[in-house]
Design an enzyme around this catalytic site. Structure first.
Site, short mmCIF file in Angstrom:
data_model
loop_
_atom_site.label_atom_id
_atom_site.label_comp_id
_atom_site.label_asym_id
_atom_site.label_seq_id
_atom_site.Cartn_x
_atom_site.Cartn_y
_atom_site.Cartn_z
N LYS A 169 2.96 6.97 6.06
CA LYS A 169 1.81 6.21 6.09
C LYS A 169 2.16 5.25 4.53
O LYS A 169 2.28 5.80 3.60
CB LYS A 169 0.46 6.86 5.69
N GLU A 250 5.83 11.71 -6.24
CA GLU A 250 6.58 10.79 -7.01
C GLU A 250 5.59 10.18 -7.91
O GLU A 250 4.73 9.23 -7.18
CB GLU A 250 7.58 10.15 -6.39
N CYS A 284 7.39 2.00 -11.24
CA CYS A 284 6.81 3.15 -11.90
C CYS A 284 7.87 3.61 -12.96
O CYS A 284 7.47 4.17 -14.02
CB CYS A 284 7.13 4.30 -10.65
N GLU A 373 -0.68 4.15 -18.06
CA GLU A 373 0.43 3.30 -17.44
C GLU A 373 -0.63 2.17 -16.86
O GLU A 373 -1.77 2.17 -16.26
CB GLU A 373 0.62 4.25 -15.92
P1 NAD Z 1 -2.44 5.06 -5.06
O1 NAD Z 1 -2.33 6.47 -5.44
O2 NAD Z 1 -3.87 4.22 -5.11
O3 NAD Z 1 -2.14 5.14 -3.43
C1 NAD Z 1 -0.88 5.67 -2.85
C2 NAD Z 1 -1.19 6.16 -1.53
O4 NAD Z 1 -1.90 7.07 -1.25
C3 NAD Z 1 -1.55 4.97 -0.65
O5 NAD Z 1 -1.08 5.00 0.50
C4 NAD Z 1 -3.13 5.21 -0.30
O6 NAD Z 1 -3.56 4.70 0.99
C5 NAD Z 1 -2.97 6.71 -0.34
N1 NAD Z 1 -4.19 7.42 -0.56
C6 NAD Z 1 -5.42 6.78 -1.11
N2 NAD Z 1 -6.23 7.76 -1.13
C7 NAD Z 1 -5.90 9.22 -0.61
C8 NAD Z 1 -6.41 10.45 -0.37
N3 NAD Z 1 -7.57 10.94 -0.80
N4 NAD Z 1 -5.36 11.26 0.15
C9 NAD Z 1 -3.99 10.90 0.45
N5 NAD Z 1 -3.50 9.69 0.18
C10 NAD Z 1 -4.46 8.67 -0.25
O7 NAD Z 1 -1.04 4.42 -5.73
P2 NAD Z 1 -0.68 2.95 -5.38
O8 NAD Z 1 -1.67 1.99 -6.27
O9 NAD Z 1 -0.23 2.59 -4.16
O10 NAD Z 1 0.63 2.81 -6.26
C11 NAD Z 1 0.61 3.09 -7.84
C12 NAD Z 1 0.82 4.16 -8.33
O11 NAD Z 1 2.07 4.67 -7.76
C13 NAD Z 1 1.56 4.10 -9.81
O12 NAD Z 1 0.92 5.06 -10.67
C14 NAD Z 1 3.05 4.17 -9.89
O13 NAD Z 1 3.83 4.48 -11.02
C15 NAD Z 1 3.15 5.06 -8.87
N6 NAD Z 1 4.57 5.02 -8.05
C16 NAD Z 1 5.39 6.14 -8.37
C17 NAD Z 1 6.81 6.09 -8.13
C18 NAD Z 1 7.94 7.13 -8.34
O14 NAD Z 1 8.86 7.15 -7.63
N7 NAD Z 1 7.69 7.95 -9.18
C19 NAD Z 1 7.27 4.87 -7.35
C20 NAD Z 1 6.22 3.74 -7.15
C21 NAD Z 1 4.97 4.02 -7.46
#
Ligand code: NAD
Length: 468
Positions: A169, A250, A284, A373
């Site tokens: 997803k 991650e 990230c 962050e």
């Molecule tokens: P987010 O947590 O808002 O969303 C991530 C995903 O989770 C989306 O697909 C979203 O639809 C889904 N989601 C939302 N609510 C959920 C729930 N209750 N249960 C399961 N899934 C749910 O994050 P974002 O804003 O999309 O991304 C930014 C964050 O991701 C930053 O903190 C960034 O550092 C992190 N990130 C980490 C890495 C890594 O490899 N370590 C890489 C990229 C981004």
């Protein structure tokens, strides 16, 4: 206008028109509404494939389809990058330059399909022992918007290589690139149910429902999540309360870059700048805390301020959407109540969500911009006197994803990179992901590792067979 949408692998993304500013689809092909029932269907398909046709594939056969998918992604790079850029705002130049690494990940794991062997121990104690690497089963991947295509590859390729089925997803903020790849899955020769994409194409409050359904599903064996530390707590909770599915995470970072007085400033300036402006800071591993040795601080900071954020190398684009733009602005505006940025602080264009790269010098150690962050182009610079001080500053964070050390002294470089509590440390460069090496974080930055042989461990259950 579309309401809540779930797309399946057959929906052509070319039929979509996304209005990035409004965050809504204005024209949509006929789609099913997302619901827990859709996830039930996807899981049933995945289980059937796992117990049936896909489960019967040999390692060699899995390698063939993974390689074929890599070829197809390579052939469709232009179109996939276009759709990804359309919804995420990531510059197309940046996407095109990073797409080959998406292809490489599929090829890398295609090579592992018949090589991830187990172990054997001779019967010295009267028992012969065999250790097999067994597929985990039905695996779900939930990804963040800032690197959808990378996360697609990082999560699906090792899982498929080891014989699992995958339901992926993408984020509702950037589903289109992933959906372009979805169109190629059956062409690559995957049997139905082996690799499915489910996508929500709206940014409303309930957009997380589908991810939540995956996290709490009783017949999903593993979930791999990339996203924020806020959402992961819900995922962890759902995984615990449902079937104790396996989890890997991650998450975010607040990564340090440490510049010593013997560093080649000119050579390293690109990396220091790229470390915070690449993908407009929405990375990230962004090195958002920079520590410079006092003796070169003035010279280095001056050079940093002179770097051109709009040069083609910097590949500078807008933030993903209004919500992210507002989030970053709040951090900058709050900080500006007590501190003046030495550069930036402005907005290039409110309508397009451009934020100028912004630098704060010597913020207090408890300042939000220094500790949290931001996921935008905001850099904090502090100075240090000694190596010990630099290491202490670098590790003074709840995160542990990445870091960089800039020096020409190899002994110091190795000492400092070992001391930094982070999953990846770049010496004279920012941390770079590569298919062969693990990627992931210490502390709040995650659990488990993507990429490399290490990722295969997370998609297999070791099984011991004892023979008398
Ligand atoms: P987010 O947590 O808002 O969303 C991530 C995903 O989770 C989306 O697909 C979203 O639809 C889904 N989601 C939302 N609510 C959920 C729930 N209750 N249960 C399961 N899934 C749910 O994050 P974002 O804003 O999309 O991304 C930014 C964050 O991701 C930053 O903190 C960034 O550092 C992190 N990130 C980490 C890495 C890594 O490899 N370590 C890489 C990229 C981004």
């Amino acid at each position: 206008m579309a309401s809540k949408r779930l797309m399946n692998v057959t929906t052509p993304p070319s039929a979509l028109f996304l209005d990035n500013k409004m965050g809504v689809i204005s024209t949509c092909p006929p789609l099913n509404s997302a619901s827990a029932a859709d996830i039930d269907t996807a899981v049933a398909n995945a289980r059937r494939a796992f117990n049936g046709e896909w489960g019967a594939f040999t390692g060699e056969q899995r390698g063939v389809v993974l390689n074929k998918l890599a070829d197809l992604i390579e052939q469709h790079t232009q179109e996939i990058a276009y759709f990804e850029s359309l919804c995420s705002g990531t510059p197309i130049s940046f996407l095109k330059s990073t797409m080959p690494s998406v292809v490489s990940v599929f090829r890398y794991y295609a090579d592992w399909t018949d090589k991830y062997k187990g172990d054997y121990f001779p019967p010295e104690d009267g028992f012969c022992k065999i250790v097999e690497h067994t597929s985990v089963g039905v695996c779900a991947g939930v990804t963040a918007w800032n690197g959808s295509l990378h996360f697609l590859a990082w999560k699906s390729a090792p899982a498929l290589a080891t014989g699992n089925t995958v339901i992926l997803k993408p984020s509702e903020k950037s589903p289109l690139g992933t959906l372009s790849v979805a169109n190629l899955i059956s062409k690559a020769g995957f049997p139905p149910g082996a690799f499915q994409i489910v996508a929500v194409i709206t940014r409303f409050i309930w957009a997380g429902d589908v991810g939540a359904s995956l996290a709490s599903h009783m017949d999903i064996d593993k979930i791999s999540f990339t996203g924020s530390t806020g959402t992961v707590r819900k995922v962890q909770d759902a995984a615990t309360k449902s079937n104790l599915k396996r989890v890997t995470y991650e998450l975010g970072g607040k990564s340090p870059a440490v510049v010593f007085e013997d560093a080649d400033i000119e050579r390293n300036l690109f990396w220091c700048t790229f470390g915070i402006t690449g993908n407009s800071g929405q990375v990230c591993t962004a090195t958002s805390r920079l520590f410079v040795q006092e003796s070169i601080a003035e010279k280095f900071i001056e050079a940093t301020l002179g770097a051109d954020p709009m040069s083609p190398e910097t590949q500078y684009g807008p933030l993903v959407d209004k919500a992210q733009y507002e989030r970053v602005r709040i951090y900058i505006d709050d900080a500006q109540k007590v501190l003046s940025p030495v550069v930036g602080g402005d907005t290039y264009s409110v309508d397009d969500y451009y934020v100028a790269p912004t630098i704060f010098l010597n913020p207090p150690s408890d300042a939000k911009i220094y500790r949290e962050e931001i996921f935008g182009p905001v850099l904090c610079i502090k100075t240090f006197k000694t190596e010990e001080q630099a290491i202490a500053l670098a590790n003074d964070t709840n995160y542990g994803l990445a870091g960089s050390a800039y020096t020409q002294d190899i002994e110091r470089a190795l000492r400092v990179s070992r001391a930094i509590r982070g999953g990846t440390v770049g010496i004279n460069c920012t941390s770079i992901a590569s298919p062969q090496v693990p990627m992931g974080g210490f502390k709040l930055s995650g659990i488990g590792r993507g990429l490399g042989e290490y990722a295969l461990r997370h998609y297999t259950e070791p099984k011991t067979i004892v023979i008398k």
